[in-house]
Design a protein around this motif. Structure first.
Motif, PDB file in Angstrom:
ATOM      1  N   LEU A   8      84.298 -27.576 -70.744  1.00  0.00           N
ATOM      2  CA  LEU A   8      84.983 -27.648 -69.461  1.00  0.00           C
ATOM      3  C   LEU A   8      83.954 -27.420 -68.359  1.00  0.00           C
ATOM      4  O   LEU A   8      83.232 -26.427 -68.382  1.00  0.00           O
ATOM      5  CB  LEU A   8      86.073 -26.579 -69.392  1.00  0.00           C
ATOM      6  CG  LEU A   8      86.899 -26.497 -68.131  1.00  0.00           C
ATOM      7  CD1 LEU A   8      87.804 -27.726 -68.017  1.00  0.00           C
ATOM      8  CD2 LEU A   8      87.734 -25.236 -68.123  1.00  0.00           C
ATOM      9  N   GLN A   9      83.879 -28.345 -67.418  1.00  0.00           N
ATOM     10  CA  GLN A   9      82.959 -28.190 -66.292  1.00  0.00           C
ATOM     11  C   GLN A   9      83.677 -27.491 -65.149  1.00  0.00           C
ATOM     12  O   GLN A   9      84.812 -27.825 -64.818  1.00  0.00           O
ATOM     13  CB  GLN A   9      82.449 -29.540 -65.811  1.00  0.00           C
ATOM     14  CG  GLN A   9      81.419 -30.155 -66.716  1.00  0.00           C
ATOM     15  CD  GLN A   9      80.768 -31.365 -66.062  1.00  0.00           C
ATOM     16  OE1 GLN A   9      81.378 -32.056 -65.255  1.00  0.00           O
ATOM     17  NE2 GLN A   9      79.529 -31.618 -66.430  1.00  0.00           N
ATOM     18  N   ILE A  10      82.966 -26.524 -64.554  1.00  0.00           N
ATOM     19  CA  ILE A  10      83.524 -25.796 -63.421  1.00  0.00           C
ATOM     20  C   ILE A  10      82.380 -25.383 -62.497  1.00  0.00           C
ATOM     21  O   ILE A  10      81.284 -25.063 -62.961  1.00  0.00           O
ATOM     22  CB  ILE A  10      84.342 -24.567 -63.903  1.00  0.00           C
ATOM     23  CG1 ILE A  10      85.148 -23.960 -62.764  1.00  0.00           C
ATOM     24  CG2 ILE A  10      83.441 -23.549 -64.592  1.00  0.00           C
ATOM     25  CD1 ILE A  10      86.209 -22.972 -63.219  1.00  0.00           C
ATOM     26  N   MET A  11      82.619 -25.450 -61.207  1.00  0.00           N
ATOM     27  CA  MET A  11      81.611 -25.000 -60.242  1.00  0.00           C
ATOM     28  C   MET A  11      81.626 -23.473 -60.194  1.00  0.00           C
ATOM     29  O   MET A  11      82.667 -22.841 -60.382  1.00  0.00           O
ATOM     30  CB  MET A  11      81.900 -25.573 -58.862  1.00  0.00           C
ATOM     31  CG  MET A  11      81.606 -27.046 -58.745  1.00  0.00           C
ATOM     32  SD  MET A  11      81.833 -27.679 -57.074  1.00  0.00           S
ATOM     33  CE  MET A  11      83.609 -27.561 -56.906  1.00  0.00           C
ATOM     34  N   THR A  16      84.215 -18.213 -59.816  1.00  0.00           N
ATOM     35  CA  THR A  16      84.298 -16.892 -59.181  1.00  0.00           C
ATOM     36  C   THR A  16      85.679 -16.661 -58.600  1.00  0.00           C
ATOM     37  O   THR A  16      86.276 -15.592 -58.785  1.00  0.00           O
ATOM     38  CB  THR A  16      83.202 -16.750 -58.112  1.00  0.00           C
ATOM     39  OG1 THR A  16      81.919 -16.943 -58.740  1.00  0.00           O
ATOM     40  CG2 THR A  16      83.241 -15.378 -57.465  1.00  0.00           C
ATOM     41  N   HIS A  17      86.223 -17.668 -57.913  1.00  0.00           N
ATOM     42  CA  HIS A  17      87.594 -17.554 -57.382  1.00  0.00           C
ATOM     43  C   HIS A  17      88.595 -17.364 -58.514  1.00  0.00           C
ATOM     44  O   HIS A  17      89.478 -16.497 -58.435  1.00  0.00           O
ATOM     45  CB  HIS A  17      87.981 -18.814 -56.583  1.00  0.00           C
ATOM     46  CG  HIS A  17      87.548 -18.796 -55.158  1.00  0.00           C
ATOM     47  ND1 HIS A  17      87.978 -17.870 -54.251  1.00  0.00           N
ATOM     48  CD2 HIS A  17      86.705 -19.622 -54.488  1.00  0.00           C
ATOM     49  CE1 HIS A  17      87.438 -18.109 -53.071  1.00  0.00           C
ATOM     50  NE2 HIS A  17      86.653 -19.168 -53.192  1.00  0.00           N
ATOM     51  N   SER A  79      85.373 -15.881 -70.949  1.00  0.00           N
ATOM     52  CA  SER A  79      84.869 -17.253 -71.059  1.00  0.00           C
ATOM     53  C   SER A  79      84.346 -17.779 -69.726  1.00  0.00           C
ATOM     54  O   SER A  79      83.506 -18.679 -69.699  1.00  0.00           O
ATOM     55  CB  SER A  79      85.944 -18.183 -71.625  1.00  0.00           C
ATOM     56  OG  SER A  79      87.001 -18.336 -70.710  1.00  0.00           O
ATOM     57  N   LEU A  80      84.810 -17.219 -68.619  1.00  0.00           N
ATOM     58  CA  LEU A  80      84.338 -17.609 -67.288  1.00  0.00           C
ATOM     59  C   LEU A  80      82.992 -16.986 -66.930  1.00  0.00           C
ATOM     60  O   LEU A  80      82.304 -17.460 -66.033  1.00  0.00           O
ATOM     61  CB  LEU A  80      85.346 -17.176 -66.220  1.00  0.00           C
ATOM     62  CG  LEU A  80      86.488 -18.086 -65.888  1.00  0.00           C
ATOM     63  CD1 LEU A  80      87.493 -17.365 -64.983  1.00  0.00           C
ATOM     64  CD2 LEU A  80      86.019 -19.367 -65.245  1.00  0.00           C
ATOM     65  N   GLY A  96      76.801 -22.071 -55.252  1.00  0.00           N
ATOM     66  CA  GLY A  96      78.231 -22.132 -55.501  1.00  0.00           C
ATOM     67  C   GLY A  96      78.716 -23.489 -55.962  1.00  0.00           C
ATOM     68  O   GLY A  96      79.715 -23.595 -56.661  1.00  0.00           O
ATOM     69  N   TRP A  97      78.003 -24.545 -55.575  1.00  0.00           N
ATOM     70  CA  TRP A  97      78.403 -25.905 -55.928  1.00  0.00           C
ATOM     71  C   TRP A  97      77.833 -26.352 -57.270  1.00  0.00           C
ATOM     72  O   TRP A  97      78.135 -27.442 -57.738  1.00  0.00           O
ATOM     73  CB  TRP A  97      78.003 -26.874 -54.824  1.00  0.00           C
ATOM     74  CG  TRP A  97      78.669 -26.496 -53.536  1.00  0.00           C
ATOM     75  CD1 TRP A  97      78.093 -25.859 -52.486  1.00  0.00           C
ATOM     76  CD2 TRP A  97      80.042 -26.677 -53.188  1.00  0.00           C
ATOM     77  NE1 TRP A  97      79.028 -25.634 -51.485  1.00  0.00           N
ATOM     78  CE2 TRP A  97      80.230 -26.132 -51.903  1.00  0.00           C
ATOM     79  CE3 TRP A  97      81.138 -27.245 -53.830  1.00  0.00           C
ATOM     80  CZ2 TRP A  97      81.466 -26.140 -51.249  1.00  0.00           C
ATOM     81  CZ3 TRP A  97      82.366 -27.250 -53.176  1.00  0.00           C
ATOM     82  CH2 TRP A  97      82.522 -26.706 -51.915  1.00  0.00           C
ATOM     83  N   GLU A  98      77.014 -25.510 -57.871  1.00  0.00           N
ATOM     84  CA  GLU A  98      76.432 -25.842 -59.174  1.00  0.00           C
ATOM     85  C   GLU A  98      77.520 -25.871 -60.242  1.00  0.00           C
ATOM     86  O   GLU A  98      78.335 -24.954 -60.331  1.00  0.00           O
ATOM     87  CB  GLU A  98      75.385 -24.790 -59.543  1.00  0.00           C
ATOM     88  CG  GLU A  98      74.721 -25.030 -60.868  1.00  0.00           C
ATOM     89  CD  GLU A  98      73.750 -23.911 -61.237  1.00  0.00           C
ATOM     90  OE1 GLU A  98      73.301 -23.926 -62.386  1.00  0.00           O
ATOM     91  OE2 GLU A  98      73.472 -23.025 -60.403  1.00  0.00           O
ATOM     92  N   GLU A  99      77.529 -26.946 -61.035  1.00  0.00           N
ATOM     93  CA  GLU A  99      78.507 -27.054 -62.123  1.00  0.00           C
ATOM     94  C   GLU A  99      77.943 -26.419 -63.387  1.00  0.00           C
ATOM     95  O   GLU A  99      76.759 -26.564 -63.683  1.00  0.00           O
ATOM     96  CB  GLU A  99      78.886 -28.506 -62.380  1.00  0.00           C
ATOM     97  CG  GLU A  99      79.818 -29.049 -61.334  1.00  0.00           C
ATOM     98  CD  GLU A  99      80.544 -30.302 -61.771  1.00  0.00           C
ATOM     99  OE1 GLU A  99      80.118 -30.959 -62.734  1.00  0.00           O
ATOM    100  OE2 GLU A  99      81.560 -30.614 -61.129  1.00  0.00           O
ATOM    101  N   VAL A 100      78.816 -25.746 -64.103  1.00  0.00           N
ATOM    102  CA  VAL A 100      78.449 -25.081 -65.343  1.00  0.00           C
ATOM    103  C   VAL A 100      79.392 -25.584 -66.432  1.00  0.00           C
ATOM    104  O   VAL A 100      80.591 -25.740 -66.194  1.00  0.00           O
ATOM    105  CB  VAL A 100      78.568 -23.543 -65.200  1.00  0.00           C
ATOM    106  CG1 VAL A 100      78.263 -22.839 -66.505  1.00  0.00           C
ATOM    107  CG2 VAL A 100      77.671 -23.036 -64.081  1.00  0.00           C
ATOM    108  N   ASP A 101      78.845 -25.844 -67.598  1.00  0.00           N
ATOM    109  CA  ASP A 101      79.660 -26.226 -68.750  1.00  0.00           C
ATOM    110  C   ASP A 101      80.097 -24.965 -69.485  1.00  0.00           C
ATOM    111  O   ASP A 101      79.257 -24.176 -69.923  1.00  0.00           O
ATOM    112  CB  ASP A 101      78.872 -27.110 -69.719  1.00  0.00           C
ATOM    113  CG  ASP A 101      78.622 -28.497 -69.175  1.00  0.00           C
ATOM    114  OD1 ASP A 101      79.326 -28.913 -68.237  1.00  0.00           O
ATOM    115  OD2 ASP A 101      77.718 -29.180 -69.694  1.00  0.00           O
TER     116      ASP A 101
END
Length: 167
Positions: A8-11, A16-17, A79-80, A96-101
């Motif tokens: 799952l990709q998430i910024m 954080t939010h 997991s976050l 903050g805009w960096e995507e992480v898998d």
């Protein structure tokens, strides 16, 4: 049902939010206020036509159900952690805009599904939403509610894609 890990990709900003929301949710279910409408929506009545039976059923099941919701929230939070690394969302900058898998095993995926849906239900309760007709697209308070729906839909799509690829 998918048996392989899901990516799952998430910024970082989103993670954080979401981590903050999950923390608030975990606090709500670990120490619920009696009669809180949001908690009541999380543990709905099993017997709508018999208030006494509904109360007895709630007395027996509510603690376990809320405990499971708390465990799910903790699993989501863990997991976050690789993505929710910002000290502050207001001063995040480009990081903050960096995507992480995030790699989620099947149990964690299910915890995400249940937790996102439950957090969205709590927010709906706080906003007074009982059906989609009460949703006001022009009201900025609905932004988090919509974003959680977007994230939940994205997770469902990722599960469906993983299941298709597994076949």
């Amino acid at each position: 049902m998918n048996t392989v890990p899901l990516v799952l990709q998430i910024m970082r900003l989103e993670a954080t939010h979401l981590g903050d929301l999950v923390d608030q949710f975990a606090e709500l279910v670990s120490d619920p206020s009696e009669g809180d409408p949001a908690v009541l929506r999380l543990v709905p009545d099993a017997y709508t036509d018999d208030p006494e039976a509904a109360r007895e059923f709630r007395d027996v099941t509510e603690r376990d159900l809320l405990h499971r919701r708390h465990r799910d929230a903790q699993l989501v939070k863990i997991s976050l952690s690789p993505a929710a690394t910002l000290a502050s969302v207001t001063t995040a900058g480009a990081e903050g805009w960096e995507e992480v898998d995030l790699v989620l095993d099947p149990d964690t995926v299910q915890a995400w599904m249940r937790t996102l849906a439950a957090v969205r239900l709590v927010i709906a309760s706080r906003l007074g939403i009982t059906d989609e007709d009460q949703h006001d697209d022009g009201d900025p308070r609905f932004g988090v509610y919509d974003w959680l729906g977007y994230r939940l839909e994205g997770l469902i799509r990722a599960i469906e894609n993983a299941e298709t690829a597994e076949r």
